[in-house]
Design a protein around this motif. Structure first.
Motif, PDB file in Angstrom:
ATOM      1  N   ASP A 133       0.824  -1.215   0.000  1.00  0.00           N
ATOM      2  CA  ASP A 133       0.000   0.000   0.000  1.00  0.00           C
ATOM      3  C   ASP A 133       0.855   1.260   0.000  1.00  0.00           C
ATOM      4  OD1 ASP A 133      -2.619  -1.119   0.025  1.00  0.00           O
ATOM      5  OD2 ASP A 133      -2.439  -1.532   2.168  1.00  0.00           O
ATOM      6  N   LEU A 134       1.936   1.242   0.757  1.00  0.00           N
ATOM      7  CA  LEU A 134       2.815   2.414   0.797  1.00  0.00           C
ATOM      8  C   LEU A 134       3.399   2.695  -0.581  1.00  0.00           C
ATOM      9  CD1 LEU A 134       4.817   1.767   4.106  1.00  0.00           C
ATOM     10  CD2 LEU A 134       2.750   3.161   3.817  1.00  0.00           C
ATOM     11  N   LEU A 135       3.941   1.674  -1.219  1.00  0.00           N
ATOM     12  CA  LEU A 135       4.652   1.871  -2.479  1.00  0.00           C
ATOM     13  C   LEU A 135       3.719   2.226  -3.629  1.00  0.00           C
ATOM     14  CD1 LEU A 135       7.360  -0.948  -2.401  1.00  0.00           C
ATOM     15  CD2 LEU A 135       7.542   1.418  -1.632  1.00  0.00           C
ATOM     16  N   ARG A 136       2.488   1.729  -3.594  1.00  0.00           N
ATOM     17  CA  ARG A 136       1.574   2.011  -4.703  1.00  0.00           C
ATOM     18  C   ARG A 136       0.567   3.116  -4.371  1.00  0.00           C
ATOM     19  NH1 ARG A 136      -2.361  -3.385  -4.986  1.00  0.00           N
ATOM     20  NH2 ARG A 136      -3.523  -2.946  -3.071  1.00  0.00           N
ATOM     21  N   GLN A 137       0.717   3.776  -3.251  1.00  0.00           N
ATOM     22  CA  GLN A 137      -0.101   4.929  -2.867  1.00  0.00           C
ATOM     23  C   GLN A 137      -1.561   4.541  -2.612  1.00  0.00           C
ATOM     24  OE1 GLN A 137       1.518   7.633  -2.259  1.00  0.00           O
ATOM     25  NE2 GLN A 137       3.060   8.086  -3.797  1.00  0.00           N
ATOM     26  N   THR A 138      -1.787   3.403  -1.990  1.00  0.00           N
ATOM     27  CA  THR A 138      -3.153   2.972  -1.672  1.00  0.00           C
ATOM     28  C   THR A 138      -3.384   2.894  -0.166  1.00  0.00           C
ATOM     29  OG1 THR A 138      -2.477   0.633  -1.924  1.00  0.00           O
ATOM     30  CG2 THR A 138      -3.498   1.717  -3.835  1.00  0.00           C
ATOM     31  N   SER A 139      -2.594   3.618   0.622  1.00  0.00           N
ATOM     32  CA  SER A 139      -2.745   3.588   2.079  1.00  0.00           C
ATOM     33  C   SER A 139      -3.862   4.493   2.572  1.00  0.00           C
ATOM     34  CB  SER A 139      -1.441   4.022   2.753  1.00  0.00           C
ATOM     35  OG  SER A 139      -1.250   5.427   2.604  1.00  0.00           O
ATOM     36  N   GLY A 140      -4.149   5.551   1.841  1.00  0.00           N
ATOM     37  CA  GLY A 140      -5.124   6.538   2.282  1.00  0.00           C
ATOM     38  C   GLY A 140      -4.582   7.546   3.278  1.00  0.00           C
ATOM     39  N   LEU A 141      -3.311   7.480   3.614  1.00  0.00           N
ATOM     40  CA  LEU A 141      -2.745   8.389   4.608  1.00  0.00           C
ATOM     41  C   LEU A 141      -2.676   9.830   4.095  1.00  0.00           C
ATOM     42  CD1 LEU A 141       0.194   6.184   5.936  1.00  0.00           C
ATOM     43  CD2 LEU A 141      -1.959   6.699   7.118  1.00  0.00           C
ATOM     44  N   PHE A 142      -2.892  10.760   5.005  1.00  0.00           N
ATOM     45  CA  PHE A 142      -2.790  12.175   4.690  1.00  0.00           C
ATOM     46  C   PHE A 142      -1.368  12.497   4.219  1.00  0.00           C
ATOM     47  CE2 PHE A 142      -1.798  16.552   5.939  1.00  0.00           C
ATOM     48  CZ  PHE A 142      -2.868  17.252   5.387  1.00  0.00           C
ATOM     49  N   ASP A 143      -1.277  13.357   3.204  1.00  0.00           N
ATOM     50  CA  ASP A 143       0.023  13.776   2.678  1.00  0.00           C
ATOM     51  C   ASP A 143       0.577  14.896   3.559  1.00  0.00           C
ATOM     52  OD1 ASP A 143       2.224  14.548   1.231  1.00  0.00           O
ATOM     53  OD2 ASP A 143       1.163  14.662  -0.687  1.00  0.00           O
ATOM     54  N   TYR A 144       1.678  14.626   4.238  1.00  0.00           N
ATOM     55  CA  TYR A 144       2.185  15.589   5.223  1.00  0.00           C
ATOM     56  C   TYR A 144       2.512  16.945   4.622  1.00  0.00           C
ATOM     57  CZ  TYR A 144       7.121  15.100   3.767  1.00  0.00           C
ATOM     58  OH  TYR A 144       8.298  15.128   3.072  1.00  0.00           O
ATOM     59  N   VAL A 145       2.871  17.000   3.322  1.00  0.00           N
ATOM     60  CA  VAL A 145       3.210  18.296   2.735  1.00  0.00           C
ATOM     61  C   VAL A 145       1.981  19.176   2.539  1.00  0.00           C
ATOM     62  CG1 VAL A 145       5.207  17.294   1.564  1.00  0.00           C
ATOM     63  CG2 VAL A 145       3.071  17.594   0.302  1.00  0.00           C
ATOM     64  N   GLU A 146       0.790  18.617   2.755  1.00  0.00           N
ATOM     65  CA  GLU A 146      -0.436  19.407   2.672  1.00  0.00           C
ATOM     66  C   GLU A 146      -0.829  20.006   4.017  1.00  0.00           C
ATOM     67  OE1 GLU A 146      -2.014  20.078  -0.003  1.00  0.00           O
ATOM     68  OE2 GLU A 146      -1.530  18.548  -1.503  1.00  0.00           O
ATOM     69  N   ASP A 147      -0.042  19.743   5.054  1.00  0.00           N
ATOM     70  CA  ASP A 147      -0.355  20.292   6.371  1.00  0.00           C
ATOM     71  C   ASP A 147      -0.295  21.817   6.322  1.00  0.00           C
ATOM     72  OD1 ASP A 147      -0.548  19.828   9.446  1.00  0.00           O
ATOM     73  OD2 ASP A 147       1.116  21.242   9.197  1.00  0.00           O
ATOM     74  N   PRO A 148      -1.351  22.517   6.772  1.00  0.00           N
ATOM     75  CA  PRO A 148      -1.378  23.987   6.658  1.00  0.00           C
ATOM     76  C   PRO A 148      -0.204  24.687   7.336  1.00  0.00           C
ATOM     77  CG  PRO A 148      -3.568  23.139   7.179  1.00  0.00           C
ATOM     78  CD  PRO A 148      -2.625  21.979   7.291  1.00  0.00           C
ATOM     79  N   GLU A 149       0.223  24.201   8.492  1.00  0.00           N
ATOM     80  CA  GLU A 149       1.350  24.838   9.179  1.00  0.00           C
ATOM     81  C   GLU A 149       2.640  24.689   8.376  1.00  0.00           C
ATOM     82  OE1 GLU A 149       1.836  23.738  13.240  1.00  0.00           O
ATOM     83  OE2 GLU A 149      -0.291  23.970  13.725  1.00  0.00           O
ATOM     84  N   LEU A 150       2.825  23.522   7.769  1.00  0.00           N
ATOM     85  CA  LEU A 150       4.019  23.304   6.969  1.00  0.00           C
ATOM     86  C   LEU A 150       3.996  24.176   5.720  1.00  0.00           C
ATOM     87  CD1 LEU A 150       6.635  21.841   6.369  1.00  0.00           C
ATOM     88  CD2 LEU A 150       5.309  19.920   5.463  1.00  0.00           C
ATOM     89  N   ILE A 151       2.864  24.272   5.075  1.00  0.00           N
ATOM     90  CA  ILE A 151       2.749  25.129   3.896  1.00  0.00           C
ATOM     91  C   ILE A 151       3.083  26.574   4.258  1.00  0.00           C
ATOM     92  CG2 ILE A 151       1.133  26.108   2.226  1.00  0.00           C
ATOM     93  CD1 ILE A 151      -0.243  23.399   2.123  1.00  0.00           C
ATOM     94  N   ARG A 152       2.538  27.052   5.380  1.00  0.00           N
ATOM     95  CA  ARG A 152       2.815  28.424   5.807  1.00  0.00           C
ATOM     96  C   ARG A 152       4.307  28.621   6.058  1.00  0.00           C
ATOM     97  NH1 ARG A 152       4.179  30.704  10.121  1.00  0.00           N
ATOM     98  NH2 ARG A 152       3.884  28.793  11.345  1.00  0.00           N
ATOM     99  N   ALA A 153       4.945  27.631   6.688  1.00  0.00           N
ATOM    100  CA  ALA A 153       6.361  27.760   7.040  1.00  0.00           C
ATOM    101  C   ALA A 153       7.244  27.905   5.814  1.00  0.00           C
ATOM    102  CB  ALA A 153       6.800  26.559   7.870  1.00  0.00           C
ATOM    103  N   VAL A 154       6.925  27.185   4.744  1.00  0.00           N
ATOM    104  CA  VAL A 154       7.798  27.230   3.570  1.00  0.00           C
ATOM    105  C   VAL A 154       7.394  28.291   2.570  1.00  0.00           C
ATOM    106  CG1 VAL A 154       8.448  24.811   3.813  1.00  0.00           C
ATOM    107  CG2 VAL A 154       6.524  25.430   2.329  1.00  0.00           C
ATOM    108  N   THR A 155       6.210  28.854   2.693  1.00  0.00           N
ATOM    109  CA  THR A 155       5.810  29.919   1.777  1.00  0.00           C
ATOM    110  C   THR A 155       6.039  31.299   2.378  1.00  0.00           C
ATOM    111  OG1 THR A 155       3.517  29.750   2.573  1.00  0.00           O
ATOM    112  CG2 THR A 155       4.095  28.514   0.588  1.00  0.00           C
TER     113      THR A 155
END
Length: 392
Positions: A133-155
């Motif tokens: 599931d991890l390798l083929r992107q079928t886990s359903g886990l949230f994508d950490y780079v979409e976290d609002p705090e992380l986006i704010r930090a790098v933008t």
């Protein structure tokens, strides 16, 4: 890192025209209908679609090589190093499949087996997610780079965070603050792209082998293939060797130089390479030099992309395997590849199933972030011409 790049661009910046000559590399011819002239035209089209960018492309067809480049001002070095971003995922998948072949882990192992308690909370359950599931992107886990705090930090605070060295485990914890997109179902796989999957895959590879993910990529892939222009950055912020500067719009309306940073230092994004080495890597992978037939077949077993409309818009055709995409060719059949979208750097690749023909493209922002839908369309045309062996 596509979400971060998109967020980093200032809204409303108009795309600019190509405005620069294209330079072709020395030497080689293509087969009938394809050659340097076609690649020059396609690189110019990629440059026009991307706007204010520099483009470098190399095509390998059997023993022949053709190169072209485009961009204003200082030319991109022919052997330019660049951060391949998510193209790193193919390297990580190859390492994990080697471990499977050695009997050190199974694609059917749960994440919980290898990383107890790491994937939990807010509806996340590592016992229901497999390595596959991890390798083929079928886990359903949230994508950490979409976290609002992380986006704010790098933008908004890129300079304050450009040397960030947060370990993979901490980024996984960020993902665990969010509910999953869906719960995996082995009988009916659902698909959504998530960089979190490859952080976990790298962590599992370390537990299974005892060496760091970086050491395994270096010793299992880079060294055996003689990829002398490829490296894993770790927390080194510099691009060692020839490279283009990477420029994006800054939050204050000026230009921000993002060439040097450590934000891409984990198993989802940390490889630095060249067009030559990426061609060599994908050709070796598809010709069986990295994986035995059984594991290569596993890598190429694709699933339909179901729950990620942005991804489908970017890549409208084809399925996703284990760290590779499959995309149809206009001349019949399909090719294998994985894109990489980082901070102002965009990598596009393609290789035929037999590994005989390949192409690698590097696009570098020179003051603005490109429209990736337009960029992808232009690069797909370039790849199709290169692998089908015909021009416009």
């Amino acid at each position: 890192m596509a979400a971060l790049v998109a967020a980093a661009a200032v809204a409303g910046v108009a795309l600019q025209g190509a405005g620069a000559a294209v330079a072709a590399g020395p030497g080689a011819r293509g087969d009938a209908g394809y050659g340097r002239a076609v690649l020059e035209q396609d690189v110019a089209a990629v440059r026009k679609a991307g706007g204010k960018v520099k483009v470098l492309a190399q095509v390998r067809r059997g023993g022949e090589s053709v190169r072209a480049r485009a961009g204003a001002g200082t030319k991109v070095p022919w052997n330019a190093r660049f951060r391949v971003a998510s193209t790193t995922k193919t390297f990580t998948a190859a390492v994990v499949l080697q471990l499977v072949d050695e009997g050190k882990l199974s694609l059917d192992d749960s994440v919980e087996k290898w990383l107890p308690g790491v994937v939990s909370g807010n509806g996340n359950d590592g016992s229901r997610i497999t390595v596959r599931d991890l390798l083929r992107q079928t886990s359903g886990l949230f994508d950490y780079v979409e976290d609002p705090e992380l986006i704010r930090a790098v933008t908004e605070e890129f300079d304050e965070n450009r040397y960030d060295a947060t370990p993979a485990r901490e980024w996984v914890r960020v993902a665990m603050r969010h509910e999953p997109v869906f719960t995996p179902r082995p009988d009916a796989p659902r698909w959504a792209y998530s960089n979190t999957n490859y952080l976990l895959a790298g962590m599992i590879a370390e537990k299974a082998d005892g060496r760091t993910w970086r050491e395994q990529v270096e010793q299992r892939v880079i060294a055996p293939l003689g990829l002398h222009e490829t490296s894993v950055t770790g927390t080194d912020p510099f691009l060692r060797g020839p490279h283009a500067r990477v420029l994006l719009p800054g939050p204050d309306g000026g230009t921000l130089d993002v060439t040097e940073h450590t934000l891409q230092h984990t198993a989802d994004s940390a490889v630095v390479s060249t067009t030559r080495d990426l061609n060599a890597f994908y050709r070796a992978l598809m010709s069986g030099k990295l994986l035995p037939e059984r594991q290569l077949a596993e890598m190429k077993r694709t699933v339909e992309r179901t729950d990620d409309p942005d991804d489908v818009a970017a890549w409208p055709e084809g399925g996703y395997g284990l760290g590779v995409r499959e995309t149809p060719l206009s001349c019949g059949g399909s090719y294998w590849h994985h894109e990489g979208d980082g901070f102002g750097t965009y990598t596009r690749t393609g290789v035929t199933p037999d590994g005989r023909r390949s192409v690698a493209v590097s696009v570098t922002s020179d003051g603005q972030a490109p429209d990736q839908v337009k960029l992808n369309a232009a690069t797909r045309t370039l790849v199709d011409h290169a692998l089908c062996g015909r021009g416009k």
